[in-house]
Design an enzyme around this catalytic site. Structure first.
Site, PDB file in Angstrom:
ATOM      1  N   HIS A  22       0.846  -1.195   0.000  1.00 21.61           N
ATOM      2  CA  HIS A  22       0.000   0.000   0.000  1.00 21.61           C
ATOM      3  C   HIS A  22       0.882   1.246   0.000  1.00 21.61           C
ATOM      4  O   HIS A  22       1.118   1.853   1.052  1.00 21.61           O
ATOM      5  CB  HIS A  22      -0.894   0.011   1.244  1.00 21.61           C
ATOM      6  CG  HIS A  22      -1.832  -1.147   1.329  1.00 21.61           C
ATOM      7  ND1 HIS A  22      -1.896  -1.986   2.411  1.00 21.61           N
ATOM      8  CD2 HIS A  22      -2.758  -1.609   0.440  1.00 21.61           C
ATOM      9  CE1 HIS A  22      -2.823  -2.913   2.193  1.00 21.61           C
ATOM     10  NE2 HIS A  22      -3.348  -2.715   1.010  1.00 21.61           N
ATOM     11  N   ALA A  57       4.725  -2.304   5.480  1.00 22.07           N
ATOM     12  CA  ALA A  57       4.968  -3.738   5.679  1.00 22.07           C
ATOM     13  C   ALA A  57       3.701  -4.548   5.460  1.00 22.07           C
ATOM     14  O   ALA A  57       3.269  -5.289   6.339  1.00 22.07           O
ATOM     15  CB  ALA A  57       5.530  -3.965   7.072  1.00 22.07           C
ATOM     16  N   HIS A  58       3.087  -4.418   4.281  1.00 19.68           N
ATOM     17  CA  HIS A  58       1.899  -5.215   3.945  1.00 19.68           C
ATOM     18  C   HIS A  58       2.146  -5.977   2.653  1.00 19.68           C
ATOM     19  O   HIS A  58       1.537  -5.689   1.627  1.00 19.68           O
ATOM     20  CB  HIS A  58       0.673  -4.317   3.735  1.00 19.68           C
ATOM     21  CG  HIS A  58       0.297  -3.491   4.926  1.00 19.68           C
ATOM     22  ND1 HIS A  58      -0.439  -2.324   4.818  1.00 19.68           N
ATOM     23  CD2 HIS A  58       0.541  -3.658   6.241  1.00 19.68           C
ATOM     24  CE1 HIS A  58      -0.627  -1.826   6.031  1.00 19.68           C
ATOM     25  NE2 HIS A  58      -0.040  -2.604   6.906  1.00 19.68           N
ATOM     26  N   PRO A  59       3.059  -6.961   2.635  1.00 25.31           N
ATOM     27  CA  PRO A  59       3.341  -7.649   1.374  1.00 25.31           C
ATOM     28  C   PRO A  59       2.197  -8.568   0.953  1.00 25.31           C
ATOM     29  O   PRO A  59       1.626  -9.279   1.785  1.00 25.31           O
ATOM     30  CB  PRO A  59       4.600  -8.468   1.699  1.00 25.31           C
ATOM     31  CG  PRO A  59       4.603  -8.630   3.174  1.00 25.31           C
ATOM     32  CD  PRO A  59       3.869  -7.458   3.753  1.00 25.31           C
TER      33      PRO A  59
END
Lengths: 465, 531
Positions: free
Chosen positions: B314, B467-469
């Site tokens: 994001h 940190a939203h893979p």
């Protein structure tokens, strides 16, 4: 004087005892029975999670074996639905079951014996008004020789007297009411009075403290060092009605259950009567302890250096554990923290458990946490036992080190004697009793002697024939 | 004795792997979870945090040469090889409990339209499943974990009725808003937006063994009291119903067997000791970088050549400023509330959705550093720290990536402490997200006026990658361009499943964990019927 007694009795009767159950409509009788059953806390023993209410099945691990509470719903097969009034009263007051069998005194008939016919039958009416539920309970698992109920007769000889409650004319109606509530109904002495050699109540030291399930039931006499003499009546009422005496005491363990299931439902008048009664019993000084349990504790003088960078060289683990496992709720200074809705995180300074002469309850609280439902919601501290869901599990060594730090900082330092072995024992819930061991040994020896004697006798007969 | 070590082996003891294990074990399956990292005690982690001279995001979690994290330590900082235009730390941990040891526990459902980007807006990919199919699993995930939220909210941001449709209310009531959150909400509402509650996993009252939140404001990187749900709690639930966890066990190769089924998984302990374990079915739950890394090392599940590709996150712009009036950030939880008005709509034909999420952190360290650099010292510094910190506003403008096969993780030539290849990441952001920049900049200016900003801080035009893979083992109907099917079963191997955010075909603008959890429970149900 007689008139005085009659008036007292009448006042007491109005407050607690109905004048004539035949004159009360069913609804009122059942309501009265409900209140009495709540005060007597039938539910704590006869109800358990995962089973319908009052169907028993609760396991009580005693030194004599494991006893299961019975189904007291109206079911005719597995409950008390087929019991006559006389049979019910006989169980309640003399500890004898429907078929005439002796009942184990885990059921507190030694106190319920004080109940009048009317009160006993009101309780029966209430129980029978609840949904009947067919539910079997497990068989008791008794240690030899206590599986034989004849042993109960022996116990009763020493420890039981079949007698109704009689008001004491030399004290006020309120104190009599308190004695009835605490002594007969709520049976406080079952936990709070020490036991004698035969596991009966040591009435010479009434309410001077006992143990139950590994928890200490503290001295609740008015002694100002060993008991709760420094508590005001209002303090006692606050604690009994909510489990919480702000800043000093939070009920946990078995007492939390008693408050949650029973005492918080009693009327203010009744709680005040109990408080007055407790203030009237003889003060009993215990062998340990130098000061009231709530009189200890000070903030850690080096709380700014709580980080492990400057550990206390003498006691590194306990202090670190406090800083990182406890202080986020209880405060680095031990003063607790304000919480939402007035539900503050309790201070440890002046805390009645950290300040106790022995740290068993402190260890139990660390291991099991606390859970108590009250009017406003839930009072909760998470457990630090191996079943922790929050990655909080502490080893026996860690719990012992933490308990010793807490007692040194927030209690009487002389009581900082916890060991990892003792923590392990408390964790296991070992129920110890000299009597049970001695009896088993003695009877075992007797059996051997009889067996040996029989063998010798037989051989002699053979030789002679 | 069974021919297998377990009915199901799960690789990764994070929140998604543990929830899958919980469902499977509760249904009577024998479950073995292989976790590369160690178990930790919460108090030890807090001790390490308090003692860390730099309060980083990951640097106080265990640092192990054979099991590096994505960053935060002398091994971990050498672990990822970033070769793309944008350097990215996907911010993950490797230990029992996984990355959700440090998160803010935002727990959003996707909207029905998020599943149909291609059909509705002509961009990206559609999911092969619909919101309605996933809804019961959303509800179950919320109940197992204990989610707090406001079911009356229109989470699509259009100030309508409760949306998306729910089969049950949230199990916990919403948090009270802090003074800061209320002030931020008022500001946004004044601009014609609708500031709504953000659902999350902080206990607002005792739930599932968690105490209620005490306002430590430390959610990320660690909740000191366990009020916030983290992956270790899902592991505890799974272990309570019989799942077994093998920590310090690095899965490094999936072995192919007859019928193109997986026949075993090869593991290494931290000292290099090797083992092989077998099960009827295998579930990969090692998050969106390590999962494709394992597949690439093994050479399986990749007939599509999509393994590791389509990495999404994001891309965000950060708003930081000092308001004229005191705002008092940093009290209560770190995230409360969100502006979802731009979360869905026709604008998604032309640029990505946008969500503004309020950030409620303690700004003092950053403020102090800034003032010291300006040469302010002594009692003036004291005064200014108080003054500025009280006025600090911070929120995040998040956008959505589209799947692009050039954004990917492959294997680098570096080796970690166990001799295994480390991840090589080629990451960028697309024009679809960048095109939201104008709208965001304009909103930022309006916020400036709404709060009578005295000073803007930071660089509000610098895109960050949080940190939203997601996306790196993408879900799809067509095996030629996707790695897993609608049930998260790999197209190539009938007994290999993936329960990770790596399966998402679209990123949307909400945190991915709840959707991952719903998929994990749903896939576990399916696997329980097959094993």
């Amino acid at each position: 004087m007689r008139l005085h007694v009659c008036i007292l009795a009448a006042v007491a009767a109005l407050a607690v005892v109905p004048t004539d159950s035949a004159a009360l409509p069913d609804g009122a009788l059942i309501a009265r029975g409900k209140y009495l059953a709540t005060a007597a806390d039938c539910g704590s023993c006869h109800s358990m999670p995962g089973r319908l209410p009052f169907t028993g099945g609760n396991a009580f691990r005693t030194p004599f074996g494991t006893i299961y509470s019975s189904n007291i719903t109206a079911d005719r097969k597995t409950g008390i639905g087929a019991w006559s009034d006389a049979e019910f009263l006989r169980a309640l007051r003399q500890g004898i079951g429907k078929s005439g069998e002796q009942l184990y005194p885990a059921f507190p008939y030694a106190e319920f014996t004080g109940l009048s016919d009317r009160d006993g039958l009101a309780i029966k009416a209430y129980l029978l008004s609840l949904p009947a539920a067919e539910a079997w309970i497990p068989q008791n698992a008794m240690r030899f020789p206590f599986g034989n109920r004849a042993t109960i007769r022996a116990w009763k000889l020493v420890n039981f007297r079949d007698s109704r409650f009689v008001a004491d004319p030399s004290v006020s109606a309120a104190v009599n009411r308190g004695r009835f509530l605490a002594g007969t109904l709520a049976h406080c002495n079952e936990c709070h009075t020490p036991r004698n050699m035969t596991m009966g109540l040591d009435n010479g030291h009434a309410l001077a403290g006992g143990t139950v399930d590994g928890w200490q039931a503290y001295n609740i006499t008015p002694d100002r060092v060993s008991g709760i003499g420094r508590w005001t009546s209002a303090d006692i009422v606050s604690y009994l009605s909510s489990g919480d005496l702000k800043g000093h005491a939070e009920a946990a363990g078995p007492m939390a259950e008693v408050i949650e299931n029973s005492l918080r439902f009693l009327s203010r008048d009744d709680l005040e009567a109990i408080a007055l009664y407790l203030k009237s019993v003889p003060a009993a000084r215990g062998p340990e302890g130098v000061s009231d349990r709530t009189s200890f504790g000070r903030p850690d003088p080096d709380r700014l250096t709580f980080s492990a960078a400057v550990p206390d060289p003498d006691h590194p683990v306990g202090r670190s554990l406090y800083a990182f496992a406890c202080a986020s709720c209880h405060g680095l200074d031990g003063r607790g923290l304000p919480g939402r809705d007035g539900r503050d995180y309790p201070p440890l300074i002046g805390n009645s458990i950290t300040g106790a002469p022995n740290a068993d309850n402190l260890v139990q609280t660390i291991l099991h946490g606390a859970y108590r439902r009250d009017r406003g919601g839930i009072e909760y501290m998470p457990p630090f036992d191996n079943n922790s869901r929050l990655s909080n599990a502490l080893s026996d060594d860690d719990v012992a080190a933490l308990a010793n730090y807490l007692v040194r900082q927030f209690g009487d330092p002389a009581a900082a004697t916890m060991t990892a072995d003792h923590v392990a024992r408390l964790r296991r819930g070992d129920a110890a009793s000299t009597l049970a061991d001695v009896t088993e040994l003695a009877l075992g020896g007797l059996a051997l002697a009889i067996g040996a004697g029989a063998l010798i006798f037989w051989r002699r007969r053979e030789r002679s024939s | 004795m069974s021919e297998f070590d377990a009915d199901v082996i799960i690789v990764g003891a994070g929140i998604l792997g543990a929830l899958a294990a919980y469902r499977l074990a509760a249904k009577g399956k024998s479950v073995m979870i292989l976790e590369a990292g160690p178990r930790v005690s919460r108090w030890r982690v807090l001790e390490a945090f308090r003692n860390a001279p730099v309060k980083g995001f990951s640097n106080f979690y265990p640092e192990i040469p054979g099991v590096p994290k994505s960053s935060g330590g002398r091994y971990s900082d050498q672990y990822l090889e970033n070769v793309g235009p944008m350097k990215w730390d996907p911010g993950y941990l490797r230990l029992v409990g996984g990355t959700t040891w440090h998160w803010s526990s935002a727990f959003w459902r996707l909207l029905p339209n998020d599943f149909k980007l291609k059909t509705l807006y002509g961009v990206g990919r559609d999911w092969p499943i619909s919101y309605d199919e996933l809804e019961p699993w959303y509800t179950l995930a919320e109940q197992i974990t204990g989610c707090s939220g406001n079911a009356a909210d229109d989470q699509s941001g259009h100030a309508g009725q409760s949306f998306p449709p729910r089969s049950a209310p949230y199990p916990l009531p919403p948090e009270q808003w802090s003074r800061y959150t209320k002030a931020v909400a008022t500001g946004f509402d004044g601009l014609g937006y609708h500031f709504i509650d953000e659902p999350h996993l902080r206990a607002t009252q005792t739930y599932g063994g968690r105490p209620a939140c005490a306002g430590n404001n430390n959610c990320s990187p660690l909740c000191p009291i366990g009020a916030m749900f983290s992956g270790d709690m899902a592991v505890a639930l799974a272990e309570e119903v019989g799942a077994r966890v093998l920590p310090q066990t690095v899965a490094w190769k999936l072995e192919l067997g007859p019928g193109r089924r997986i026949a075993g998984v090869h593991t290494m302990a931290h000292d290099g000791t090797k083992a092989r374990r077998t099960a009827r079915a295998y579930i990969l739950a090692a998050h969106a970088i390590e999962t494709p890394k394992l597949l690439l090392m093994s050479g399986v599940a990749n007939s599509s050549d999509m393994v590791g590709r389509n990495l999404m996150t994001h891309p965000s712009l950060i708003y930081e400023a000092l308001a004229r009036d005191e705002m008092w950030p940093g009290r209560g939880p770190v995230q409360q509330g969100s502006v979802n008005d731009l979360r869905d709509g026709q604008h998604r034909r032309f640029h990505s959705a946008i969500r503004y999420s309020s950030n409620n952190r303690v700004p003092n360290p950053m403020i102090a550093e800034r003032l010291i650099r300006q040469g302010i010292i002594g009692s003036e510094l004291d005064k200014r720290i108080r003054h500025d910190s009280a006025r600090y506003i911070n929120f995040i403008a998040g956008t959505e990536s589209l799947p692009d096969p050039t954004r990917r993780i492959t294997l680098s030539n570096r080796r970690d402490g166990l001799g295994l290849p480390t991840p090589r990441i080629h990451m960028d952001m697309d024009d679809y997200a960048r095109a939201s920049g104008n709208r965001i900049a304009s909103d930022f200016s309006r916020i400036d006026r709404a709060f009578a900003i005295s000073e803007a801080l930071g660089d509000r035009t610098a895109w960050r990658l949080p940190a939203h893979p997601m996306g790196s083992t993408i879900m799809g109907e067509d095996p030629a361009v996707s790695v897993v099917d609608r049930d998260c079963r790999t197209h190539d191997h009938s007994n290999l499943f993936i329960t990770s955010t790596s399966v998402f075909p679209s990123a949307a603008v909400v945190n991915p964990t709840l959707t991952g959890a719903a998929l994990a429970l749903r896939t576990a149900e399916l696997v329980s019927r097959e094993t």
